[in-house]
Every structure is written in C-alpha cells, then in structure tokens.
Design a protein around this motif. Structure first.
Motif, mmCIF file in Angstrom:
data_model
loop_
_atom_site.group_PDB
_atom_site.id
_atom_site.type_symbol
_atom_site.label_atom_id
_atom_site.label_comp_id
_atom_site.label_asym_id
_atom_site.label_seq_id
_atom_site.Cartn_x
_atom_site.Cartn_y
_atom_site.Cartn_z
ATOM 1 N N ASP A 594 13.443 8.496 3.448
ATOM 2 C CA ASP A 594 13.309 9.456 4.541
ATOM 3 C C ASP A 594 13.318 8.740 5.888
ATOM 4 O O ASP A 594 14.340 8.255 6.343
ATOM 5 N N ILE A 595 12.170 8.583 6.488
ATOM 6 C CA ILE A 595 12.103 8.076 7.856
ATOM 7 C C ILE A 595 12.506 6.610 7.955
ATOM 8 O O ILE A 595 12.970 6.148 8.997
ATOM 9 N N TYR A 596 12.374 5.844 6.861
ATOM 10 C CA TYR A 596 12.732 4.426 6.868
ATOM 11 C C TYR A 596 14.100 4.169 6.222
ATOM 12 O O TYR A 596 14.399 3.041 5.855
ATOM 13 N N ARG A 597 14.920 5.196 6.119
ATOM 14 C CA ARG A 597 16.199 5.007 5.421
ATOM 15 C C ARG A 597 17.112 4.011 6.133
ATOM 16 O O ARG A 597 17.914 3.314 5.496
ATOM 17 N N ASP A 598 16.988 3.894 7.479
ATOM 18 C CA ASP A 598 17.808 2.933 8.215
ATOM 19 C C ASP A 598 17.129 1.568 8.340
ATOM 20 O O ASP A 598 17.767 0.593 8.743
ATOM 21 N N LEU A 599 15.847 1.511 8.025
ATOM 22 C CA LEU A 599 15.097 0.250 8.126
ATOM 23 C C LEU A 599 14.237 0.058 6.870
ATOM 24 O O LEU A 599 13.005 -0.073 6.948
ATOM 25 N N PRO A 600 14.860 0.048 5.712
ATOM 26 C CA PRO A 600 14.064 -0.057 4.474
ATOM 27 C C PRO A 600 13.282 -1.360 4.380
ATOM 28 O O PRO A 600 12.265 -1.430 3.691
ATOM 29 N N GLY A 601 13.751 -2.403 5.089
ATOM 30 C CA GLY A 601 13.062 -3.685 5.024
ATOM 31 C C GLY A 601 11.694 -3.679 5.678
ATOM 32 O O GLY A 601 10.903 -4.617 5.489
ATOM 33 N N ARG A 602 11.395 -2.631 6.442
ATOM 34 C CA ARG A 602 10.079 -2.558 7.078
ATOM 35 C C ARG A 602 9.013 -2.014 6.130
ATOM 36 O O ARG A 602 7.829 -2.009 6.480
ATOM 37 N N VAL A 603 9.403 -1.526 4.986
ATOM 38 C CA VAL A 603 8.446 -1.089 3.965
ATOM 39 C C VAL A 603 8.310 -2.234 2.967
ATOM 40 O O VAL A 603 9.204 -2.490 2.158
ATOM 41 N N LEU A 604 7.216 -2.950 3.049
ATOM 42 C CA LEU A 604 7.013 -4.158 2.250
ATOM 43 C C LEU A 604 6.203 -3.842 1.000
ATOM 44 O O LEU A 604 5.347 -2.951 0.997
ATOM 45 N N ASP A 605 6.455 -4.616 -0.045
ATOM 46 C CA ASP A 605 5.824 -4.412 -1.344
ATOM 47 C C ASP A 605 5.022 -5.667 -1.689
ATOM 48 O O ASP A 605 5.563 -6.778 -1.708
ATOM 49 N N VAL A 606 3.721 -5.481 -1.950
ATOM 50 C CA VAL A 606 2.877 -6.623 -2.297
ATOM 51 C C VAL A 606 3.413 -7.334 -3.530
ATOM 52 O O VAL A 606 3.384 -8.568 -3.628
ATOM 53 N N ALA A 607 3.892 -6.559 -4.495
ATOM 54 C CA ALA A 607 4.387 -7.159 -5.735
ATOM 55 C C ALA A 607 5.513 -8.145 -5.456
ATOM 56 O O ALA A 607 5.581 -9.229 -6.064
ATOM 57 N N ALA A 608 6.405 -7.790 -4.526
ATOM 58 C CA ALA A 608 7.501 -8.699 -4.189
ATOM 59 C C ALA A 608 6.998 -9.923 -3.438
ATOM 60 O O ALA A 608 7.492 -11.039 -3.637
ATOM 61 N N LEU A 609 5.981 -9.729 -2.593
ATOM 62 C CA LEU A 609 5.470 -10.844 -1.802
ATOM 63 C C LEU A 609 4.761 -11.886 -2.660
ATOM 64 O O LEU A 609 4.828 -13.084 -2.372
ATOM 65 N N VAL A 610 4.059 -11.444 -3.698
ATOM 66 C CA VAL A 610 3.325 -12.396 -4.549
ATOM 67 C C VAL A 610 4.088 -12.726 -5.825
ATOM 68 O O VAL A 610 3.651 -13.588 -6.601
ATOM 69 N N GLY A 611 5.228 -12.044 -6.049
ATOM 70 C CA GLY A 611 6.032 -12.346 -7.230
ATOM 71 C C GLY A 611 5.394 -11.908 -8.530
ATOM 72 O O GLY A 611 5.448 -12.648 -9.528
ATOM 73 N N MET A 612 4.811 -10.688 -8.557
ATOM 74 C CA MET A 612 4.153 -10.210 -9.770
ATOM 75 C C MET A 612 4.299 -8.690 -9.842
ATOM 76 O O MET A 612 3.881 -7.971 -8.926
ATOM 77 N N ASP A 613 4.909 -8.198 -10.899
ATOM 78 C CA ASP A 613 5.065 -6.760 -11.070
ATOM 79 C C ASP A 613 3.703 -6.079 -11.121
ATOM 80 O O ASP A 613 2.776 -6.557 -11.787
ATOM 81 N N GLY A 614 3.583 -4.949 -10.397
ATOM 82 C CA GLY A 614 2.341 -4.178 -10.424
ATOM 83 C C GLY A 614 1.234 -4.744 -9.567
ATOM 84 O O GLY A 614 0.109 -4.233 -9.586
ATOM 85 N N ALA A 615 1.509 -5.797 -8.792
ATOM 86 C CA ALA A 615 0.463 -6.428 -7.985
ATOM 87 C C ALA A 615 0.012 -5.499 -6.868
ATOM 88 O O ALA A 615 0.796 -4.720 -6.316
ATOM 89 N N THR A 616 -1.293 -5.569 -6.535
ATOM 90 C CA THR A 616 -1.872 -4.825 -5.420
ATOM 91 C C THR A 616 -2.407 -5.819 -4.397
ATOM 92 O O THR A 616 -2.349 -7.038 -4.604
ATOM 93 N N VAL A 617 -2.941 -5.301 -3.311
ATOM 94 C CA VAL A 617 -3.451 -6.186 -2.263
ATOM 95 C C VAL A 617 -4.535 -7.108 -2.803
ATOM 96 O O VAL A 617 -4.696 -8.240 -2.337
ATOM 97 N N GLU A 618 -5.284 -6.656 -3.823
ATOM 98 C CA GLU A 618 -6.300 -7.510 -4.429
ATOM 99 C C GLU A 618 -5.709 -8.824 -4.916
ATOM 100 O O GLU A 618 -6.393 -9.866 -4.910
ATOM 101 N N ASP A 619 -4.448 -8.804 -5.318
ATOM 102 C CA ASP A 619 -3.826 -10.000 -5.887
ATOM 103 C C ASP A 619 -3.440 -11.032 -4.830
ATOM 104 O O ASP A 619 -2.887 -12.078 -5.160
#
Length: 707
Positions: A594-619
């Motif tokens: 929706d609103i980030y369709r032109d800037l999808p890179g601004r929606v970051l995923d913790v799982a991708a940042l720490v390299g672990m599927d299903g990871a949350t900020v706790e990780d």
C-alpha cells in the motif's frame, strides 16, 4: 537505602494496589478521583519527615473501618522494598545472613504504627520436605539393619525398625513436615528403646544418632528468622529514608494574616486544604526562626505586662501601663530584632534557593507589617519587587515545595524521597515540560514519585516510568504499569485516556522536525530499541544525524495513518522495523503493498537483519540474558528457561514452548514486562557486558535505520 517498589493495602480507597516498581522519577497517571493521592499518602506515612500521623477516620477504608479499628495491629497499609546499600553490612551482621541475602529488605507498617520486615532474598524455612526426611530415616535404617543386636535386644531391634518403617510409610503422602512433626517422630523412635539400655549395645547409639539428626532439623525449623533477631528491625527502621509529601494545597500566599495563622496552627480540626496550608506556614516560620505569635509580639507597639513598668495614676491610684522612654526603646529594639531576623532569613532563602533552582536568580524578602506577613520577590529581569502572589504560579509552587523539602528533610536531602501530588497542575504545557526536566535533575539525588493527569509531565522516551491509576468496578483504586487499553468502565476509560494522551505525546515527539521517527509494532520493541540506542550512543558507537525516536504504531492501520501524517512533513516515509513472526510479516506485506509500494526497502524485517526466520526484536539480545530476566518474572517453574534456552532459535517461540511445558500461564503483557526488565538491566551493565558480535549487529541495525 533506595526504594525499589511498594504496594498499598487497606488504605482509604485502596484495597490492594499490587506492586509498583519505582525509578529515579516515577509518575502515577490518572484522572481526578482515581485515588492517586491514596497511593502517595501511605508511602509518606511509612516514615514521614514531619507530621504524617495515621488518622483512623480518614485512613481506614470505610468497608473495613470496624474490624481495623478493633485490631489495627493486624492490618498493614504499606509495604515497601528497599536496597539497603551501605547499611547492608551491619544488618547482615545482626541477622546472620550473607550480605547478598541482606541487601534487599521489605518493610511493612501497620495501622497501629508498628513496623514489620523480612528479607525477600532469604527463604525462611519452617517445613521440611517429606523426601528429605525419608532420606534421613532411610540412611539410619540401613545402618541399623546391619547391626547384630545383643541376645536380649531382638524385640527392641524389631520395634525400632517397625517404627521407622511406619514413619516412612506415612511420608509417602509427600507433605512437608513442620518442627512439631519431627519432634513426634523422634519421640516415637526413642520410645522403642528400653528405659535403661545395655551399654554394650551397638543398636542404641545408632538410634540416638537418628534422634539427634531429627533434633537438629527441628531446631533449624524453629530458629528465630533473620528479621526477628535482636537489633535487626531497629537498624532497618532507623536507616529508612524520610518521605516528604507535598500537594498544591500547601502553596504559600504572598500576604499572610498572622492572627489567623496563630489560630490555625493550634487547631486540630482543620480540613485537608487548611491543614496543608498550615503545614507549609509552620515550615515557613520554622525557616524564619520565629513563630507567628513571636512576629506579632515583636512588632507590637505595646509591651507585655511583664516587660513594661506599671505607672500609678488616677483618683484611686489604678495601675496603668503607659510606655516611657525605656519602654519605647524596648519596643524599637524588638522591631529591629524582628527586621534583622526576617532580612537574614530572606538572604538565606535567596542563596539556598538559587543553589537548588538554577533556572533563575530570584531574590526574596520577608516583611512583617502590623498583623500581616508578606513575601516579596524580584529577579534580574524584573528588578522591582512584587508580592509572591503576583508572580507565576510555578514560582509559588517551587518556593512552597522547596521550603517544605528543605525544612522537613532537615538537611538530609540526599536521603529524602519526594512525593508530589499534582505538581505544576496550573502551569502552561511548556512550563510543565520545564518541571519535568527539573524532576530529571533532582532525581539524581532524590527519588521522586508524583501524580498527574498531564501528558506533558511524562517524558516521551521514559514511558517505563509511568503507572496508570484507575478505579475498578467495586470502587477501589488499582495501579498498573500496562498503560494501554480501557479497563471496562467509564471511569477506567477515563484513566486509560489520560495515559493514552501521554502515549500519543510519545508518538508526537517522533514527528518533530528535529527527530527521526522509526515505527515499531509495540512498546516492547520501543523499550528494547531505546535501550540499544542509549548503549551505543554512550559508547560512541553510533552518531545518528538526528535523534532517533521509536514510536509504537500498533497494527497496520495505525502505522498507515502515522506514516501518512509524517509524509506531509517530509518527502520520505519513516522507516518501519517489524518482527519476523507471522503478525510482523503480515503487517510488513500490507504496508509494502500500500503506502510503501514505491519504497518497500523502508519496511525492515528483524528476521532479515539478524539472519533468523521468525526472529523478533528480542533476538537482538542474547537469549540467556533475556532468559535470566524471564526466570525472575516466572519464579514458579520447576525448570529454568536459562538452563534450556537455545542461542540459535527465536526467543519468543522458546518462551511459549517452555511456558506450555511448565504449565505456566503467561500474562498477556509478558513481553512488555520482560522488555522493561531487560532495558533496566542492560543500561545498568553497559555495552561492554555484551560481546562484540552483538554490539556489531546493533550498529548494523542502526545503520539501516539512519541510512
């Protein structure tokens, strides 16, 4: 001693408040009549710096008034937990506890005024597990079974074994035994021996050894607990910090009519407002070192009968007190003495107030004129003196509070805990912000707990300091650290609204032009990321272009709205950092579509940042670090999470599995509770306590957020 947490019970509108943790600065947020004051007053009366007596007709809860009045010593109204600090070593010596167990103490005060205390880190043992008893009996039985009894000891031998076996069968119920039960077991076993056993017996010494072992265990269960030993209670109570309570009712007027003051200070039937004003006036005149009556007497144009020389005059020689030259000199000297004392007190107040309140150079002058006492104020911006009443309400509040604080704490400023009821309620929002900053400064030396219904008195990035106060359906006061959500009644929604205003202000802070907002899903994420930011900034590991503020956005719709608002301020949408669990992934997909369709890179995923599927900020934190804090929250589990947690699996999923296996019902807000504990702990130990890879991961995450 430092206050850690407290709870109120059976005090005015409070049935049971539950534990409230306390920081350097703690805010109790709620609507009017929610009972905020009824949480401060009992804490004040735990160890008041001055006054603060227990008043049955006001302080006893009305539903229990009769039963508490009949036995006030059976009902405590305040329980507070303290870190003992320097006094811990002395208390450890008196109590016989190791220093670690004596470092934390909980103190209760009862409605009859007496204190009780205990050490929560030390488990007082009054029962013995059945398995431990069975082990003692089993070892002794094995030794006795190998003994060759004397020729005439066969019956005794069999009777002893039979009694031990009978007791061990009884222990199969698994119930722990108290000291009395151990004494009964000893008596039963010893009763199997003859009155005068043979001295050559090998059986009798073993039976007596068993009896002695039971006596030792009985003595251990009956030992005086550490908090009951001589001198412990007196040492702890003596070391308690003084509590200074202040409300707006005590604000000083600029013009004080002394005859009314004299009358009110002697009365014991004043209402709440009048009593608060009288208390501040008592403090004021204590600072001036003159009572209201002395100020009147020293300024009188007529000497007291004991001071003046009687003059004989009139037809019948009646005594009349006409002042002569000596009397006039005495009157002038008294007025001069009063003037000097008031001038000296004004100079002292000017100097000490400037050292304390460094945001102005106020000068104070006290003046007595006939029956009136006045306070005049000037400063460099307004050099002409004006009455205190004509200055800002903020200055009136600060001066009145300072006098109470200064006089009641009697110089022990660093030890006093300040309890402020609705401070700055009449101030402009910007002035309330200044007051909040002042609390931050004062909180370095004095813990502060204050009540408010203003979101401007809650720091945007310190919402962990706020507690929500509300009224339950039965009319009692409750307090919680969980700030969001309505509680189910109109009154409770009002309390939630007051807290929600503070939370909305937190989000608004992230929208300010000088800030860089990052949207996260919940407050737990906010706490973790704020802690990491603070650690990295303190270590100089990051230098963000702007202040990074983490705003909890809740669900997809709220995040969408906030992002649209921020887009109106800047060209770029704010970054969003989401968990890699199912809800976070769904929210991220919805925003990117929706609103980030032109800037999808601004929606970051913790799982991708720490390299672990299903990871949350706790990780973003070490699993064992979080597990240790989780074990402190859930103390009833037989198996500690710390002992089984895996470093290569998402933490939240492991907690859910562990709780299910241990039969634990986790609170719905357990992630927030854990985040707060972890944040405090992380800030205490510093970034150096975390390994280099973890810190490097944090730096990489913030590089993405600030990129």
């Amino acid at each position: 001693m430092r206050l850690v947490q407290f709870q109120v019970r059976d005090f005015r509108s409070v049935d049971t408040s539950g534990w409230m943790t306390v920081d350097d600065v703690t805010a109790l947020i709620g609507v009017n009549e929610s009972g905020k004051t009824n949480l401060l007053l009992p804490l004040w009366k735990l160890n008041p710096a001055r006054e603060g007596e227990i008043e049955p007709t006001s302080d006893y809860p009305k539903p229990k008034f009769g039963e508490i009045r009949a036995d006030p010593g059976a009902y405590w109204f305040i329980e507070a937990e303290f870190v003992l600090g320097p006094v811990a070593e002395r208390v450890a010596g008196l109590s016989g506890l190791p220093l670690t167990d004596a470092s934390l103490v909980r103190v209760r005060r009862f409605h009859d005024g007496h204190y009780d205390l205990y050490f929560p880190e030390h488990a007082v043992i009054t029962t013995m597990p059945a398995t431990d008893l069975a082990a003692i009996l089993g070892r002794s039985r094995a030794l006795i079974d190998e003994v060759m009894p004397l020729r005439d000891e066969g019956a005794v031998y069999n009777a002893v074994l039979a009694e031990i076996d009978a007791i061990m069968r009884e222990l199969h119920d698994g119930d722990a035994r108290e000291a009395g039960a151990l004494a009964d077991m000893r008596d039963r076993i010893m009763a199997a021996l003859p009155p005068e056993p043979d001295e050559k017996s090998a059986l009798v010494p073993l039976v007596r050894d068993l009896a002695a072992a039971l006596v030792r265990e009985q003595s251990r269960l009956e030992a005086v607990p550490p908090h009951g030993r001589e001198g412990v209670r007196a040492a702890v109570v003596k070391a308690l910090p003084k509590f200074v309570y202040y409300s707006n009712y005590g604000n000083l007027d600029s013009e004080i009519y002394l005859p009314h003051v004299v009358e009110n200070l002697e009365r014991e039937d004043l209402g709440t407002k009048e009593a608060a004003k009288a208390r501040t006036l008592r403090v004021l005149f204590g600072f001036v070192r003159l009572s209201a009556q002395e100020i009147l007497d020293l300024g009188s144009d007529v000497l007291k009968p004991s001071q003046a020389e009687p003059k004989r005059s009139g037809w019948f020689g009646r005594s009349q007190k006409q002042p002569d030259e000596k009397d006039l000199e005495k009157i002038a000297e008294q007025k001069r003495t009063r003037s000097i004392l008031l001038q000296s007190a004004g100079t002292d107040l000017t100097r000490s107030f400037k050292d304390w309140w460094q945001q102005g150079d106020y000068r104070f002058r006290f003046e007595a004129d006939g029956n009136f006492f006045r306070i005049w104020v000037s400063d460099s911006r307004r050099p002409a003196e004006v009455e205190l009443e004509n200055r800002s309400t903020g200055l009136q509040w600060f001066l009145s509070f300072y006098l109470v604080f200064l006089v009641e704490s009697k110089g022990a400023h660093r030890d006093a805990v300040l309890l402020l009821d609705e401070p700055g309620v009449s101030l402009h929002p910007l002035a309330q912000r200044d007051l909040s900053a002042f609390f931050e400064q004062l909180g370095r030396t004095n813990q502060i707990i204050y009540t408010s219904h203003s979101p401007f008195l809650v720091e945007a990035d310190r919402l962990d300091r706020a507690r929500k106060v509300y009224v339950t359906g039965d009319g009692t006061t409750k307090v919680t650290a969980h700030l969001g959500g309505a509680e189910g009644t109109d009154t409770q929604r009002g309390a939630a609204y007051a807290v929600q205003s503070a939370l909305n202000l937190s989000v608004a802070e992230g929208m300010m032009p000088e800030c860089l907002p990052v949207l996260v899903r919940g407050r737990a994420d906010q706490h973790y990321l704020t802690a990491i930011k603070t650690l990295l900034l303190g270590a100089g590991r990051i230098t963000p272009k702007r202040e990074i503020v983490f705003a909890p956005a809740g669900g997809t719709r709220t995040a969408h709205i906030i992002a649209e608002i921020l887009t109106g301020r800047e060209d770029a949408l704010p970054r969003v950092l989401l968990d890699g669990d199912a809800e976070g992934v769904a929210m991220g997909d919805a925003l990117r579509a929706d609103i980030y369709r032109d800037l999808p890179g601004r929606v970051l995923d913790v799982a991708a940042l720490v390299g672990m599927d299903g990871a949350t900020v706790e990780d973003l934190f070490p699993r064992r670090f979080l597990a240790e804090e989780m074990d402190r929250i859930e103390r009833t589990a037989e198996l500690r999470l710390f002992d089984i947690v895996k470093p290569d699996r998402p933490f939240v999923a492991q907690v859910d599995a562990w709780a299910a296996e241990q039969g634990l019902k986790l609170a719905s807000e357990w992630r927030e509770d854990l985040a707060l504990r972890a944040k405090r702990r992380a800030l205490q130990i510093g970034v150096a306590a975390f390994d280099g890879d973890m810190a490097a991961c944090w730096v990489a995450v913030f590089a993405q957020l600030d990129g």
